[in-house]
Write an enzyme that holds these catalytic residues in place. Sequence first.
Site, PDB file in Angstrom:
ATOM      1  N   SER A 426       0.828  -1.210   0.000  1.00 27.88           N
ATOM      2  CA  SER A 426       0.000   0.000   0.000  1.00 27.88           C
ATOM      3  C   SER A 426       0.860   1.257   0.000  1.00 27.88           C
ATOM      4  CB  SER A 426      -0.921   0.003   1.219  1.00 27.88           C
ATOM      5  OG  SER A 426      -0.161  -0.205   2.380  1.00 27.88           O
ATOM      6  N   HIS A 447      -2.373  -3.572  -5.788  1.00 30.75           N
ATOM      7  CA  HIS A 447      -2.784  -3.109  -4.458  1.00 30.75           C
ATOM      8  C   HIS A 447      -4.280  -3.333  -4.243  1.00 30.75           C
ATOM      9  CE1 HIS A 447      -3.569   0.499  -1.589  1.00 30.75           C
ATOM     10  NE2 HIS A 447      -3.409  -0.623  -0.917  1.00 30.75           N
TER      11      HIS A 447
END
Length: 704
Positions: A426, A447
């Site tokens: 992230s 992600h």
Amino acid sequence: MTQQESAFSLSYGDNGVAWLKIDVPEEKMNTLQSAFVEQVSDVLAELKAKQNIKGLVVHSGKPDNFIAGADIRMLAACTTAEEAQQLAAKGQELFAELEALPFHVVAAIHGPCLGGGMELALACHSRVCSDDDKTRLGLPEVQLGLLPGSGGTQRLPRLIGVANALDMILTGKQLRAKKAKKLGVVDEAVPHSILLDIAEKQALKAKPKRKHSFQDWAMGGNALGRSLVFDQAAKKTHEKTRGNYPAADAILEVIKFGLQFGMEKGLKQEAKRFGELVMSSESAALRSIFFATTAMKKETGSDAKPGEIKRVGVLGGGLMGGGISHVTATKAKYPVRIKDIANDGILNAMAYNYKLLDKKRKRRIISKADLQKQMMSIAGGTDYTGFGNVDVVVEAVFEDLKLKHQMVKEIEENAKVETIFATNTSSLPIHQIAEAAERPENVVGLHYFSPVEKMPLVEVIPHAGTSPETVATVVALAKKQGKTPIVVGDKAGFYVNRILAPYMNEAASVLLSGEPIEHLDAALLDFGFPVGPITLLDEVGVDIGAKIMPIMVEELGERFRGPDVFDVLLNDGRKGRKSGKGFYLYNSKKKSVDKTVYKLLNIKPEKKAEGAALAMRCSLMMLNEAARCLDEGVIQSARDGDIGAIFGIGFPPFLGGPFRYMDLLGIKRVVELLNEHADKYGERFKPCDKLIAMANEDLSFYQA
């Protein structure tokens, strides 16, 4: 127009049953279009002229859909509410003619039967559907900021009662065959192979009587009972919409109106309100999301062809690894192999998958055999057994660069030369992770957002050396997992976390200025976010925030430096929901603000600013950063930025995303607001160069 070109064709059986086939030429899905009015009128005229028809079956010529709804492109052509009202009235008229046919009309439904398709089915006297998993029935118009405009608000309550109809129309939920039969939306749910036979038998029976007086369909005509149903629904709806979605109020009003004044007046009111909603900014924004996601389904993320995927590996059996393995096995239908350093990690991931599947089994969405079959496609271990033949490995280990480097090396040693290494990070830049790779062209960021099985967005992050084929392959994988992927630039925080960080920092500043926690959270709920920023911090975890922020400051500069609250909270054991306390307490059934946190942070809570002002203050930081991301090429278009913000962090859908919202306010106004806030609260609010340039030239992100 010749018969061949028509989407509607009639044929006749020897037993007196007529067959109306709906098959829109050159389209995969049947959708209703305004151009069909003439075709339907011709068909109805032919049916009325025939003497010896005993029944009619309406069915689809497509292999896997009945009617997926009305083609909403025709709404964009409407310039006034009256024009849109006329569209609805025309649909109502044709369906009323279908309903008035003197013989038994049966809809034979297989696949999606939604929106206008559902309204057509409701105008038939009976409905039979296939019990196939593809079959879905619903009126999802509310999700486009509209209400059903071709009689749906009037016919559905008369069929299944007010409470059930409100539940369906206000949420836009789609029913599977079993549930539709249970509620009485369909009369029969049968195997697909005998659908038309059963529909034919039904059509030869006497036409069923219609309930048209409200006494039959709401609390036995008890006025008090009726108003109670509506009051409850209105209260529940307002808790969810907080007044931001006018369609919900219109739905309640129109159903109630038809209940009080009868079908004919109800239909008139339905068409009128439909026309008004089509012209609302909320519906325009929600329709833009629909068009954007539809267009994105056709995009591949790069010019290359995606590689073939047969098997997928997942590194890490934690919450993210469990979720990623779940959507890969159950949605994308690929066998998954999970690797973790400990057996406990594998057991965790397996238990996580079992729990999600068992929930579906309990709700009768899948059978016990389906559950077992899906569990069989997930395996795991503490070594790299089975990784020699996986095509993509998704890494979901801790956010630690050294550890990620080790993972890259181990996968290159244990998997094929072509195996893609997709890292679910992230915050760590992908190029830094790829530095450890011998084959950096196979390394890409993927992600996911938590919880993976619920959150629709995935950010695909190529670094400068990622091959176009790698990008196309992971975009294809994400779509098969049921996700909406956006390709974003390899800079700290990527897109979603980057626009979220300044918003969260500002919320922390507001809190430290003394605004009560619940006042701040409520202000952003009213603005349209699904959760307030302080609740969000508790949900994500204070420790995660503490990890990500320094990376952002280091990579992107001082404007990302937030107030120093993380260490104070963590030293007091406050990680958020996972540790039972953060800003809120989570030990009882109901979460409540932990008042001791004020003392800890040295705050005297007191409401000083209006909620709307607080919401604008936090949101402006997000808007400014979104414009910067577009300027720097972190996102490829305003459209991707809007979808990313809505699907990734729940930016209010009725505002259409940060870029549509800035267009709605006007870029000049956005710049004015940022400057006003900069004077009041500091340099961090200074409008970015792109916004200043756009304001000077009077431009918008979506030029008409």
